[in-house]
Design a protein around this motif. Structure first.
Motif, PDB file in Angstrom:
ATOM      1  N   THR A 161      36.694  30.240  51.349  1.00 29.05           N
ATOM      2  CA  THR A 161      37.729  29.600  50.532  1.00 29.05           C
ATOM      3  C   THR A 161      38.948  29.212  51.344  1.00 29.05           C
ATOM      4  OG1 THR A 161      38.952  31.638  49.987  1.00 29.05           O
ATOM      5  CG2 THR A 161      37.054  31.084  48.607  1.00 29.05           C
ATOM      6  N   GLY A 162      39.124  29.840  52.535  1.00 30.40           N
ATOM      7  CA  GLY A 162      40.382  29.681  53.247  1.00 30.40           C
ATOM      8  C   GLY A 162      41.493  30.440  52.550  1.00 30.40           C
ATOM      9  N   PRO A 163      42.716  30.348  53.074  1.00 31.35           N
ATOM     10  CA  PRO A 163      43.851  31.045  52.475  1.00 31.35           C
ATOM     11  C   PRO A 163      44.436  30.276  51.291  1.00 31.35           C
ATOM     12  CG  PRO A 163      44.565  29.880  54.432  1.00 31.35           C
ATOM     13  CD  PRO A 163      43.074  29.668  54.328  1.00 31.35           C
ATOM     14  N   THR A 164      45.266  30.946  50.534  1.00 30.53           N
ATOM     15  CA  THR A 164      45.910  30.310  49.386  1.00 30.53           C
ATOM     16  C   THR A 164      46.729  29.097  49.804  1.00 30.53           C
ATOM     17  OG1 THR A 164      46.002  32.468  48.305  1.00 30.53           O
ATOM     18  CG2 THR A 164      47.403  30.752  47.400  1.00 30.53           C
ATOM     19  N   THR A 165      47.323  29.130  50.983  1.00 29.73           N
ATOM     20  CA  THR A 165      48.142  28.010  51.448  1.00 29.73           C
ATOM     21  C   THR A 165      47.328  26.739  51.647  1.00 29.73           C
ATOM     22  OG1 THR A 165      47.883  28.884  53.702  1.00 29.73           O
ATOM     23  CG2 THR A 165      49.929  29.419  52.550  1.00 29.73           C
ATOM     24  N   CYS A 166      46.016  26.842  51.664  1.00 27.09           N
ATOM     25  CA  CYS A 166      45.150  25.672  51.891  1.00 27.09           C
ATOM     26  C   CYS A 166      44.409  25.228  50.636  1.00 27.09           C
ATOM     27  CB  CYS A 166      44.134  25.977  52.994  1.00 27.09           C
ATOM     28  SG  CYS A 166      44.854  26.216  54.628  1.00 27.09           S
ATOM     29  N   MET A 167      44.782  25.767  49.476  1.00 27.44           N
ATOM     30  CA  MET A 167      44.037  25.430  48.263  1.00 27.44           C
ATOM     31  C   MET A 167      44.066  23.943  47.944  1.00 27.44           C
ATOM     32  SD  MET A 167      44.377  28.393  45.370  1.00 27.44           S
ATOM     33  CE  MET A 167      43.803  27.232  44.139  1.00 27.44           C
ATOM     34  N   GLU A 168      45.197  23.311  48.177  1.00 25.12           N
ATOM     35  CA  GLU A 168      45.299  21.872  47.881  1.00 25.12           C
ATOM     36  C   GLU A 168      44.288  21.084  48.711  1.00 25.12           C
ATOM     37  OE1 GLU A 168      48.606  18.248  47.981  1.00 25.12           O
ATOM     38  OE2 GLU A 168      49.256  20.349  48.142  1.00 25.12           O
ATOM     39  N   ASP A 228      40.088  31.054  38.380  1.00 23.60           N
ATOM     40  CA  ASP A 228      40.403  30.199  37.227  1.00 23.60           C
ATOM     41  C   ASP A 228      40.083  28.738  37.496  1.00 23.60           C
ATOM     42  OD1 ASP A 228      41.347  32.392  35.774  1.00 23.60           O
ATOM     43  OD2 ASP A 228      43.373  32.172  36.580  1.00 23.60           O
ATOM     44  N   VAL A 229      40.236  28.307  38.741  1.00 23.78           N
ATOM     45  CA  VAL A 229      40.040  26.901  39.084  1.00 23.78           C
ATOM     46  C   VAL A 229      38.559  26.530  39.097  1.00 23.78           C
ATOM     47  CG1 VAL A 229      40.464  25.151  40.850  1.00 23.78           C
ATOM     48  CG2 VAL A 229      42.179  26.912  40.420  1.00 23.78           C
ATOM     49  N   LEU A 230      37.710  27.483  39.512  1.00 24.55           N
ATOM     50  CA  LEU A 230      36.264  27.276  39.560  1.00 24.55           C
ATOM     51  C   LEU A 230      35.632  28.163  38.488  1.00 24.55           C
ATOM     52  CD1 LEU A 230      35.760  27.483  43.451  1.00 24.55           C
ATOM     53  CD2 LEU A 230      36.261  25.446  42.079  1.00 24.55           C
ATOM     54  N   PRO A 231      35.638  27.742  37.238  1.00 19.47           N
ATOM     55  CA  PRO A 231      35.313  28.662  36.132  1.00 19.47           C
ATOM     56  C   PRO A 231      33.879  29.160  36.121  1.00 19.47           C
ATOM     57  CG  PRO A 231      35.463  26.391  35.350  1.00 19.47           C
ATOM     58  CD  PRO A 231      35.955  26.385  36.763  1.00 19.47           C
ATOM     59  N   ASN A 232      32.957  28.456  36.786  1.00 23.44           N
ATOM     60  CA  ASN A 232      31.554  28.854  36.757  1.00 23.44           C
ATOM     61  C   ASN A 232      31.081  29.502  38.053  1.00 23.44           C
ATOM     62  OD1 ASN A 232      31.189  27.700  34.126  1.00 23.44           O
ATOM     63  ND2 ASN A 232      31.124  25.682  35.088  1.00 23.44           N
ATOM     64  N   ALA A 233      32.009  29.797  38.954  1.00 22.82           N
ATOM     65  CA  ALA A 233      31.631  30.296  40.275  1.00 22.82           C
ATOM     66  C   ALA A 233      31.510  31.811  40.290  1.00 22.82           C
ATOM     67  CB  ALA A 233      32.654  29.852  41.321  1.00 22.82           C
ATOM     68  N   THR A 234      30.463  32.283  40.971  1.00 22.90           N
ATOM     69  CA  THR A 234      30.303  33.697  41.304  1.00 22.90           C
ATOM     70  C   THR A 234      30.627  33.859  42.784  1.00 22.90           C
ATOM     71  OG1 THR A 234      28.569  33.994  39.651  1.00 22.90           O
ATOM     72  CG2 THR A 234      28.681  35.623  41.426  1.00 22.90           C
ATOM     73  N   PHE A 235      31.386  34.912  43.115  1.00 27.16           N
ATOM     74  CA  PHE A 235      31.842  35.138  44.483  1.00 27.16           C
ATOM     75  C   PHE A 235      30.973  36.226  45.123  1.00 27.16           C
ATOM     76  CE2 PHE A 235      35.196  33.091  42.287  1.00 27.16           C
ATOM     77  CZ  PHE A 235      35.962  32.421  43.222  1.00 27.16           C
ATOM     78  N   TYR A 236      30.408  35.915  46.287  1.00 30.98           N
ATOM     79  CA  TYR A 236      29.520  36.824  47.000  1.00 30.98           C
ATOM     80  C   TYR A 236      30.231  37.360  48.236  1.00 30.98           C
ATOM     81  CZ  TYR A 236      25.867  34.995  43.983  1.00 30.98           C
ATOM     82  OH  TYR A 236      25.109  34.665  42.890  1.00 30.98           O
ATOM     83  N   VAL A 237      30.185  38.689  48.408  1.00 31.24           N
ATOM     84  CA  VAL A 237      30.913  39.346  49.496  1.00 31.24           C
ATOM     85  C   VAL A 237      30.163  40.618  49.877  1.00 31.24           C
ATOM     86  CG1 VAL A 237      32.392  40.655  47.895  1.00 31.24           C
ATOM     87  CG2 VAL A 237      33.221  40.135  50.207  1.00 31.24           C
ATOM     88  N   HIS A 238      30.332  41.065  51.118  1.00 27.72           N
ATOM     89  CA  HIS A 238      29.689  42.307  51.530  1.00 27.72           C
ATOM     90  C   HIS A 238      30.213  43.471  50.697  1.00 27.72           C
ATOM     91  CE1 HIS A 238      28.703  45.809  54.087  1.00 27.72           C
ATOM     92  NE2 HIS A 238      27.621  45.098  54.347  1.00 27.72           N
ATOM     93  N   GLY A 283      41.269  34.400  51.368  1.00 27.40           N
ATOM     94  CA  GLY A 283      42.540  34.683  50.702  1.00 27.40           C
ATOM     95  C   GLY A 283      42.757  33.952  49.398  1.00 27.40           C
ATOM     96  N   ALA A 284      42.163  32.763  49.237  1.00 28.52           N
ATOM     97  CA  ALA A 284      42.385  31.980  48.023  1.00 28.52           C
ATOM     98  C   ALA A 284      41.466  32.384  46.875  1.00 28.52           C
ATOM     99  CB  ALA A 284      42.193  30.494  48.319  1.00 28.52           C
ATOM    100  N   SER A 285      40.563  33.328  47.099  1.00 27.36           N
ATOM    101  CA  SER A 285      39.509  33.615  46.120  1.00 27.36           C
ATOM    102  C   SER A 285      40.052  33.958  44.740  1.00 27.36           C
ATOM    103  CB  SER A 285      38.619  34.757  46.626  1.00 27.36           C
ATOM    104  OG  SER A 285      37.969  34.400  47.819  1.00 27.36           O
ATOM    105  N   GLY A 286      41.055  34.816  44.676  1.00 29.24           N
ATOM    106  CA  GLY A 286      41.584  35.229  43.379  1.00 29.24           C
ATOM    107  C   GLY A 286      42.156  34.076  42.581  1.00 29.24           C
ATOM    108  N   HIS A 287      42.781  33.125  43.243  1.00 33.05           N
ATOM    109  CA  HIS A 287      43.322  31.949  42.560  1.00 33.05           C
ATOM    110  C   HIS A 287      42.203  31.022  42.110  1.00 33.05           C
ATOM    111  CE1 HIS A 287      47.592  32.686  43.614  1.00 33.05           C
ATOM    112  NE2 HIS A 287      47.066  33.263  44.694  1.00 33.05           N
ATOM    113  N   TRP A 309      49.644  32.632  54.697  1.00 26.47           N
ATOM    114  CA  TRP A 309      48.515  32.915  53.813  1.00 26.47           C
ATOM    115  C   TRP A 309      48.815  32.707  52.341  1.00 26.47           C
ATOM    116  CZ3 TRP A 309      45.596  32.518  57.589  1.00 26.47           C
ATOM    117  CH2 TRP A 309      45.781  33.214  58.786  1.00 26.47           C
ATOM    118  N   GLY A 310      50.093  32.726  51.935  1.00 24.13           N
ATOM    119  CA  GLY A 310      50.414  32.596  50.527  1.00 24.13           C
ATOM    120  C   GLY A 310      50.107  33.871  49.752  1.00 24.13           C
ATOM    121  N   LYS A 311      50.235  33.778  48.450  1.00 21.98           N
ATOM    122  CA  LYS A 311      50.000  34.931  47.588  1.00 21.98           C
ATOM    123  C   LYS A 311      48.501  35.177  47.408  1.00 21.98           C
ATOM    124  CE  LYS A 311      54.383  35.480  46.863  1.00 21.98           C
ATOM    125  NZ  LYS A 311      55.103  36.615  47.521  1.00 21.98           N
ATOM    126  N   VAL A 312      48.145  36.436  47.263  1.00 18.74           N
ATOM    127  CA  VAL A 312      46.751  36.827  47.089  1.00 18.74           C
ATOM    128  C   VAL A 312      46.593  37.512  45.743  1.00 18.74           C
ATOM    129  CG1 VAL A 312      44.889  38.290  47.982  1.00 18.74           C
ATOM    130  CG2 VAL A 312      46.372  37.042  49.573  1.00 18.74           C
TER     131      VAL A 312
END
Length: 303
Positions: free
Chosen positions: A33-40, A77-87, A70-74, A116-119
């Motif tokens: 996802t990159g960091p929150t600062t790169c969401m745009e 809501d933006v990607l309402p149908n996405a499941t996040f996969y992580v170790h 870092g942007a995952s939590g934001h 990084w912006g807010k997490v």
């Protein structure tokens, strides 16, 4: 499945952090996802490729460092149908990032927000924990998750078996477009050179057709790339350890490694802009911190 690279334009610098977009018929997935600062930039990349946020069904994280996840939590809501996969080791720190943020704050200090912006946390019901070895549906294909520690204990690499593309996160090193040079990203606190070398052997055994490091792009000279990364991991680790034995402090070691590393880059044909971009992707002071911590931990095991 088609693979596109989204340049997240980190700190208004191209070719530093990537997110990889996997495209199927009416379905899409992301790696990183990159960091929150790169969401745009990330959302602009989706739009550029004609992908609506609702079409993104999977988000694969190689590890939970802020430049990768870092942007995952934001994005929940933006990607309402996405499941996040992580170790599985990173999973609780995505659900409650307070410890992750304390650790990162010790490294980046007052620069945390600008970098990084807010997490925000990712709700547990939107995540799936992986061990490595799973085959996960992605777009209209699959990704294979492979446990690849060394840069971090919770690192995964993802293989797209049809094309042979391996999304290598940071275990595959830092390499910027137009350059052959591979820099080891060794920030604290979890660098483990022995585990890293084993992960490189695992990647070799997978025989990927191409490597897709998050920093940055895709490369087909897989064997040469991995061999160079292995040599430099061993070389830089020995370089730092020898100077620690001589009693040099962290600032002096970082200055000497910078001199050595920049000379290597120039010898490989890199220009001054390339040097600055590599530094943004992996700063010497931070890489030395990680290697010094590794050396100290190894001494503790053998003491």
């Amino acid at each position: 499945m088609r693979i596109e690279t989204i340049d997240l334009d980190f700190m208004e610098t191209p070719h530093t952090i990537a997110s990889f977009l996997l495209l199927g018929e009416g379905r899409a997935a992301l790696v990183e996802t990159g960091p929150t600062t790169c969401m745009e930039s990330l959302l602009g990349g989706l739009k550029e490729h004609g992908v609506s946020p609702e079409e993104v069904g999977e988000v694969f994280l190689t590890h939970i460092h802020l430049d990768h996840a870092g942007a995952s939590g934001h994005l929940v809501d933006v990607l309402p149908n996405a499941t996040f996969y992580v170790h599985e080791v990173g999973y609780p720190h995505m659900a409650d990032p307070s410890k992750l943020l304390r650790s990162a704050s010790r490294i980046y200090g007052e620069n945390m927000d600008v970098l990084w912006g807010k997490v925000r946390p990712v709700p547990g019901e939107r995540m799936v924990a992986l061990k490595g070895g799973e085959r996960v549906p992605a777009a209209d294909g699959v990704l294979e998750a492979h446990y690849t520690p060394g840069h971090a204990y919770h690192h995964l690499a993802y293989l797209e078996p049809d094309s042979g593309a391996l999304f290598a996160g940071d275990v595959g090193g830092i390499r910027l477009p137009g350059c052959t040079y591979v820099r080891p990203p060794t920030p604290p606190p979890e660098v483990d050179i022995e585990a890293w070398l084993q992960s490189l052997d695992l990647i070799r055994a997978l025989s990927p057709a191409s490597l897709w490091p998050t920093h940055f792009g895709s490369y087909g000279d897989v064997e040469r790339h991995l061999d160079e990364l292995e040599r430099r991991l061993e070389d830089w680790s020995s370089f730092v350890e020898e100077r620690m034995q001589r009693g040099l402090d962290r600032e002096r070691i970082a200055a000497e490694l910078e001199e050595r590393g920049n000379a290597e880059l120039r010898a490989a044909g890199a220009g001054e802009e390339d040097l600055a971009s590599y530094e943004l992707a992996g700063a010497y002071w931070m890489l030395v911190d990680g290697l010094m911590r590794y050396v100290e931990r190894r001494r503790g095991r053998s003491g």
